[in-house]
Structure formats: C-alpha cells, structure tokens
Enzyme design. Structure first.
Site, PDB file in Angstrom:
ATOM      1  CD  GLU A  50       4.776  -3.334  -3.370  1.00 18.64           C
ATOM      2  OE1 GLU A  50       4.980  -2.129  -3.745  1.00 18.64           O
ATOM      3  OE2 GLU A  50       3.558  -3.669  -4.102  1.00 18.64           O
ATOM      4  CB  THR A  66      -0.762   3.195   5.579  1.00 16.17           C
ATOM      5  OG1 THR A  66      -1.813   3.778   5.059  1.00 16.17           O
ATOM      6  CG2 THR A  66      -1.718   2.186   6.255  1.00 16.17           C
ATOM      7  N   GLY A  67       2.239   2.335   5.314  1.00 14.04           N
ATOM      8  CA  GLY A  67       3.732   0.998   5.845  1.00 14.04           C
ATOM      9  C   GLY A  67       4.337   2.109   6.481  1.00 14.04           C
ATOM     10  N   GLY A  73       0.368  -1.147  -0.096  1.00 15.23           N
ATOM     11  CA  GLY A  73       0.039   0.116  -0.135  1.00 15.23           C
ATOM     12  C   GLY A  73       0.264   1.180   0.070  1.00 15.23           C
ATOM     13  CB  SER A  74      -0.194   4.874   0.551  1.00 11.63           C
ATOM     14  OG  SER A  74      -0.423   4.780   2.005  1.00 11.63           O
ATOM     15  CB  CYS A  89       2.482  -0.761  -6.351  1.00 10.39           C
ATOM     16  SG  CYS A  89       2.508  -2.534  -7.016  1.00 10.39           S
TER      17      CYS A  89
HETATM   18  P1  NAP Z   1      -3.198   2.392   1.966  1.00 10.07           P
HETATM   19  O1  NAP Z   1      -3.788   3.868   3.069  1.00 10.07           O
HETATM   20  O2  NAP Z   1      -1.960   2.084   1.720  1.00 10.07           O
HETATM   21  O3  NAP Z   1      -4.142   1.593   1.987  1.00 10.07           O
HETATM   22  C1  NAP Z   1      -3.605   0.036   2.414  1.00 10.07           C
HETATM   23  C2  NAP Z   1      -4.222  -0.463   3.287  1.00 10.07           C
HETATM   24  O4  NAP Z   1      -3.826  -0.711   4.457  1.00 10.07           O
HETATM   25  C3  NAP Z   1      -5.720  -1.130   3.340  1.00 10.07           C
HETATM   26  O5  NAP Z   1      -5.890  -2.782   3.573  1.00 10.07           O
HETATM   27  C4  NAP Z   1      -5.680  -0.941   4.505  1.00 10.07           C
HETATM   28  O6  NAP Z   1      -7.043   0.036   4.956  1.00 10.07           O
HETATM   29  C5  NAP Z   1      -4.926  -0.177   5.781  1.00 10.07           C
HETATM   30  N1  NAP Z   1      -4.906   1.224   6.387  1.00 10.07           N
HETATM   31  C6  NAP Z   1      -5.053   1.791   6.360  1.00 10.07           C
HETATM   32  N2  NAP Z   1      -4.449   2.117   7.319  1.00 10.07           N
HETATM   33  C7  NAP Z   1      -3.922   1.344   8.374  1.00 10.07           C
HETATM   34  C8  NAP Z   1      -3.247   1.490   9.304  1.00 10.07           C
HETATM   35  N3  NAP Z   1      -3.693   2.505  10.264  1.00 10.07           N
HETATM   36  N4  NAP Z   1      -3.200   0.446   9.184  1.00 10.07           N
HETATM   37  C9  NAP Z   1      -3.040  -0.191   9.235  1.00 10.07           C
HETATM   38  N5  NAP Z   1      -3.488  -0.622   8.223  1.00 10.07           N
HETATM   39  C10 NAP Z   1      -3.982   0.609   7.408  1.00 10.07           C
HETATM   40  O7  NAP Z   1      -3.665   2.896   0.804  1.00 10.07           O
HETATM   41  P2  NAP Z   1      -4.796   3.854   0.217  1.00 10.07           P
HETATM   42  O8  NAP Z   1      -5.686   5.070   1.239  1.00 10.07           O
HETATM   43  O9  NAP Z   1      -6.705   3.325   0.211  1.00 10.07           O
HETATM   44  O10 NAP Z   1      -4.519   4.587  -1.048  1.00 10.07           O
HETATM   45  C11 NAP Z   1      -3.658   5.232  -0.718  1.00 10.07           C
HETATM   46  C12 NAP Z   1      -2.771   6.281  -2.017  1.00 10.07           C
HETATM   47  O11 NAP Z   1      -1.594   4.822  -1.235  1.00 10.07           O
HETATM   48  C13 NAP Z   1      -3.010   5.340  -3.511  1.00 10.07           C
HETATM   49  O12 NAP Z   1      -2.840   6.916  -4.110  1.00 10.07           O
HETATM   50  C14 NAP Z   1      -1.683   5.764  -3.575  1.00 10.07           C
HETATM   51  O13 NAP Z   1      -0.433   6.244  -3.714  1.00 10.07           O
HETATM   52  C15 NAP Z   1      -1.128   4.145  -2.270  1.00 10.07           C
HETATM   53  N6  NAP Z   1      -1.467   3.028  -2.708  1.00 10.07           N
HETATM   54  C16 NAP Z   1      -0.197   2.410  -3.461  1.00 10.07           C
HETATM   55  C17 NAP Z   1      -0.122   0.950  -3.730  1.00 10.07           C
HETATM   56  C18 NAP Z   1       0.872  -0.480  -3.916  1.00 10.07           C
HETATM   57  O14 NAP Z   1       0.981  -1.083  -4.975  1.00 10.07           O
HETATM   58  N7  NAP Z   1       1.767   0.140  -3.501  1.00 10.07           N
HETATM   59  C19 NAP Z   1      -1.490  -0.027  -3.300  1.00 10.07           C
HETATM   60  C20 NAP Z   1      -2.821   0.893  -2.555  1.00 10.07           C
HETATM   61  C21 NAP Z   1      -2.745   2.084  -2.606  1.00 10.07           C
HETATM   62  P3  NAP Z   1      -8.566   0.113   4.603  1.00 10.07           P
HETATM   63  O15 NAP Z   1      -8.415  -0.162   3.350  1.00 10.07           O
HETATM   64  O16 NAP Z   1      -9.546  -0.671   4.974  1.00 10.07           O
HETATM   65  O17 NAP Z   1      -9.110   2.147   5.408  1.00 10.07           O
END
Ligand code: NAP
Ligand code: MG
Length: 491
Positions: A260, A242-243, A238-239, A294
């Site tokens: 990742e 959040t990572g 993910g982002s 990604c």
């Molecule tokens: P994200 O916040 O990184 O979410 C990815 C996962 O983490 C989801 O299952 C999310 O759940 C979970 N999550 C969120 N906050 C968390 C926390 N505090 N503790 C544990 N898990 C948590 O991504 P997003 O907000 O959906 O997207 C934002 C940006 O991330 C995108 O615009 C993009 O730039 C990037 N992104 C990158 C990838 C990649 O493959 N590298 C994939 C997705 C997004 P919820 O969705 O239920 O909150």
C-alpha cells in the site's frame, strides 16, 4: 491531558520489544530517542533492534506457527482473542489516544478516532475469520475436489508512522484471524502504540510468539525482516521507494507481498454539486492528519463554470486553518519529523517559485513551541496538471486545484498521475456517477462523500504505483491466506 500523559510516560519511559510474549530490550541494549513533534522534545526511548533481534522474533513466530497452541486453535477461538484485544484497547482508549497523539503530533481528537477505528478492526476481524470458507469443485467422475483457505505462515507487517494504531490493527486483525503469526515492525518515528498494543495482546491471552513487535531503523530492522528466509509473506504500507526495496528483499526468498504505497487522489466536482455540503469534506480530506494520509484527497478537479466560486470558498476556509500542538486540538498538528517538514516546505517553495497561484494559506498557532515541526496549510489554484505539485505525493497539508471542461476531461485528469488509490466524484447525476466511478483507476471511489482512511469493512488498496493487494474488509482475509486444493479419488 498533558498531566494525564506525563503520568503514563513516567510509568514507562523506556519501551521494550515484545518477543515470544516477553518484553525485551535490543540485544545490543541500544535505544532510539522518541521525540514529540509538537515541541521537538525527547520523552521516551524504544529499542534499536537489528538483525539478531529480528531473528529472535521470527524464530518465536515460526515456533508458534509450527508447534504452538495457536496452530491447533479454531477460527472461532482466534476470533475471540482478537475481540478480547479490541475490548482491552477500548478500556485503555484514553491512554492510547494520548500516546499516539504525543508520538505523532496529531490532534488528540484524531488520536481518539484512531483508537475507535483500531478497536473496530479487532471487532470486525474477531467475527470474520470463521465466515471464510472454501469451495467444492465439479471435477471428473469418481473424484471430489475441495478448497481450504490456509494461512501463509509467519507474516511480516511493516507499518508507517502516519496511522500506526489503525494500520497495525488492519494487519494484525486480518493476519491473525486467518491463523498466521506475525512480526510487526513499526516506524522508528511512531512505535509506541504498537508496543503498547503488543503488550495488551499478551494480556488478552494470545499464545507466546503469535504477535511479536520489533522496533528499530527501517534500513536495519526493517531490511533484516523483509529479507528474512523465515518470513512467509510481507505486508507493507509506506512510500513507493521503500516498497520497491521490500519487494526486492522478499523476492530473494520468492515470498508474496501486499503493498500500500500512497496516492495523489483526485476529487472531481461537477457543476451540479451541492457545494456547501462538499466544502467541509474537500477540506478535511487533505487536512486530516496534516495531509500525512495515503488516501488524502490532494487534487480537486472543478468544472470550469463553478471554478472561481469553489476556489474562493476553499481559499476562505484555508485562510482560517491553524496548525498547533496535539493537545491544543486545532485543525492540524505538526509534521512527523523535521525531514517531513522540510520536504513539505520544499514542495511549497518550488511551486510558488514556479509561479503557481497561492489561493489560500493557513497559519501556525502563536502558542505553538518554536521547536515543533509545523507547516501552515497551503492551497494552490489553477495548477498545471504537469506541474510537480500536481504529480507527486507531498504527504502534507497542500491542496491543488484544477479546472476541467467536461466529463472526458475530468476522467483524463483524474487518471493523469502514476497513482491510483482513492477518488471522489461529486455530482447529482446518477448515470454520470456510475460512468465516472467505473472509469477512474483507483481502488476506492467515493460518490458525494470522501472517507480518507475510513471504512474498516471496505476493501482498500491501489492500482498502478499505489501498490497491489487489498486490505480491510473480507478481501484482506484472502490476501492473508492461500488456497489449498484437495482432490479425492473414490471410484
Ligand atoms: P517509508 O520509508 O516508506 O517507511 C515506512 C516503513 O518502512 C517504516 O516502518 C520504515 O521504518 C520502514 N522501512 C524503511 N526502510 C526500509 C527498508 N529498507 N526495509 C524495510 N523497511 C523499511 O516512509 P518514510 O520514510 O517514513 O516516509 C517517506 C515518504 O513515504 C513520505 O513522505 C510519504 O510520501 C510516504 N509515506 C506514505 C505512507 C502511506 O500510507 N502510503 C505512509 C508513510 C509514508 P523506519 O521509519 O524506522 O525507517
Ligand atoms: Mg514520535
């Protein structure tokens, strides 16, 4: 396709979590409404799990790891279960492709490709776990030393919304092949295929508690999972923001992580490139999944003598791209949610306001529902490498072009962002292929090709802000296990 999908959804409008082999609602009975990005309409619900639900799932996984039949199974037996799950996914391929594309807005052919890739992960890891073995180590006289690869224990897999079925498969395949048990938390915007595959895993015969699926908001269910003391290892895609939060949560228990975290991946096009061959690959690398990938190839660096020719040809292709509903199967679908649509639009607006040249722009299908989350693809030309659009991950169908002078310049530009996930090098010069591939800081480098998201067999992961640890291929099996050294004295 729409008819077929209505039948599926009518059968099961309210999806449930999978804990200890059973389908369960959230303890609070609360749910989250699931929207289809193509029309913005609700069509299902998922449980809004929170700390109590996470606790139940982790306890089930713990019990299965410590005392269940899983803990005594051989790698061959675990592999057979994974292979059986892969076959069930294949048999339910039409249903899963329709579900994934409706849940995420991706064109149905991408949904089908995701099913095929998921199936392939289970096939690969079904046959891989029994090929991983330890070493014997030359040591002191009178001693024998050897190593075993042991599972971490209970693994948390936190999955994003862009390729849920594929990313779940790479996590589940590697983690279960090595004998871990799992709690998977999909993104609230795309949980349905993960739940459905959790159900299929029960049908495949995995013992209770081995694979648990818990849905809910990231800030609640995700945060509770990553900080839970019963978790032994966390894998996240993910982002970066959040990572960081997840790594801090895991650090409170001193647990290991695989991260990742996306990229700003460059493709370098030298003047001797076979342009006709490269063009469709360059476009697909950013348009696939609406750029919400990604490993999207979001920067193209072009050697100056061919810059105008390549920019014009890409512009012509961009002008013909059309975004539309998932079941219309056009070039790209909608963005995952309104926030992502706004985020992409804001990047595009800011770049245009900063005077960056728009070298091509696609369109939104005239039949697309007005309430869908669509954005038209945009190509920016002659971008300054320090511009925001050149540095930040947009996660949308936005491609930036740059001109470079020579090989050194190309390498410098390729490495000039904080990310380092994937890169492409296009040239017929064999020595240059090797030189450039070695000097780019990226976890994967394609030469005269670009495989965004592809390659089940190919180790994958980032340098720099793109993260750490490796997924896919055999490397994932090492990430999903730890070495134990055993020393015998026999003199
Ligand atoms: P994200 O916040 O990184 O979410 C990815 C996962 O983490 C989801 O299952 C999310 O759940 C979970 N999550 C969120 N906050 C968390 C926390 N505090 N503790 C544990 N898990 C948590 O991504 P997003 O907000 O959906 O997207 C934002 C940006 O991330 C995108 O615009 C993009 O730039 C990037 N992104 C990158 C990838 C990649 O493959 N590298 C994939 C997705 C997004 P919820 O969705 O239920 O909150
Ligand atoms: Mg959805």
């Amino acid at each position: 396709m729409v008819q077929n999908l209505s039948r599926i959804i009518a059968q099961d409008k309210n999806f449930l979590n999978i804990i200890n082999g059973r389908r369960v609602a959230a303890l609070s009975q609360e749910t989250i409404t699931v929207l289809c990005p193509s029309d913005g309409l609700a069509f299902a619900t998922i449980p809004a799990g929170s700390a109590g639900d996470v606790d139940r799932a982790v306890s089930a996984a713990r019990e299965a790891f410590d005392h269940g039949p899983w803990s005594r199974m051989t790698a061959v037996e675990r592999g057979r279960l994974l292979t059986r799950l892969g076959r069930l996914i294949e048999q339910h391929g039409d249903e899963l492709a329709a579900l994934e594309s409706r849940d995420t807005g991706k064109p149905i052919r991408q949904g089908r490709a995701d099913v095929a890739a998921a199936m392939r992960y289970y096939e690969f890891y079904g046959g891989a776990g029994d090929k991983i073995h330890g070493d014997t180590i030359p040591f002191l006289d009178g001693y024998t030393a050897l190593t075993l690869r042991e599972p971490h224990g209970v693994v948390a897999g936190i999955i994003p919304w862009n390729y849920p079925m594929q990313i779940m498969a790479r996590v589940v395949g590697a983690a279960l092949a090595m004998g871990n048990t799992l709690v998977v938390k999909p993104a609230e915007d795309a949980s349905l295929s993960t739940i459905r595959i959790g159900e299929l895993a029960v049908d495949a015969g995995f013992p209770d508690g081995v694979l648990n699926v818990i849905t809910g908001y990231g800030r609640e269910a995700g945060a509770a999972l990553s900080s839970h003391p019963g978790i032994d290892y966390v894998t996240f895609t993910g982002s970066p923001t959040t990572g960081t939060a997840i790594q801090q949560a895991a650090a409170t228990n001193n647990r290991g992580v695989t991260m990742e975290l996306g990229g700003k991946s460059p493709q370098i096009v030298f003047a001797d490139t076979d342009i006709e061959r490269a063009l469709p690959v360059l476009v697909n690398a950013i348009i696939q999944n609406g750029g919400q990938t990604c490993s999207a190839g979001s920067r193209i660096l072009i050697e100056r003598p061919i810059y105008d020719e390549v920019a014009t040809a890409l512009g012509e292709r961009f002008n013909k791209l059309v975004a539309g509903p998932h079941d219309a199967d056009l070039d790209l679908g909608a963005m995952i949610n309104p926030a992502q649509k706004r985020r992409v639009e804001n990047y595009v607006r800011a770049a245009a306001e900063a005077g960056i040249d728009v070298a091509g722009r696609g369109s939104i299908d005239s039949n697309a529902p007005a309430a869908g989350f669509y954005v038209a693809p945009v190509l920016f030309g002659a971008v300054d490498p320090s511009a925001i659009i050149a540095q930040e991950e947009v996660f949308g169908p936005v491609l930036s072009l740059f001109a470079f002078n020579d090989e050194q310049d190309a390498i410098r530009l390729a490495n000039s962002t904080e990310y380092g996930l994937v890169a492409g090098v296009w040239t017929k010069d064999g020595a240059r292929q090797h030189r450039v591939a070695k000097r780019i800081r990226a976890g994967q480098v394609f030469v005269n090709a670009y495989g965004a998201g592809g390659g089940i067999e190919l180790p994958f992961g980032g340098f720099k802000k793109s993260g750490h640890g490796r997924e896919k291929g055999f490397e994932a099996l090492y990430d999903m296990s730890a070495t134990k050294t055993i020393i015998f004295r026999h003199d």
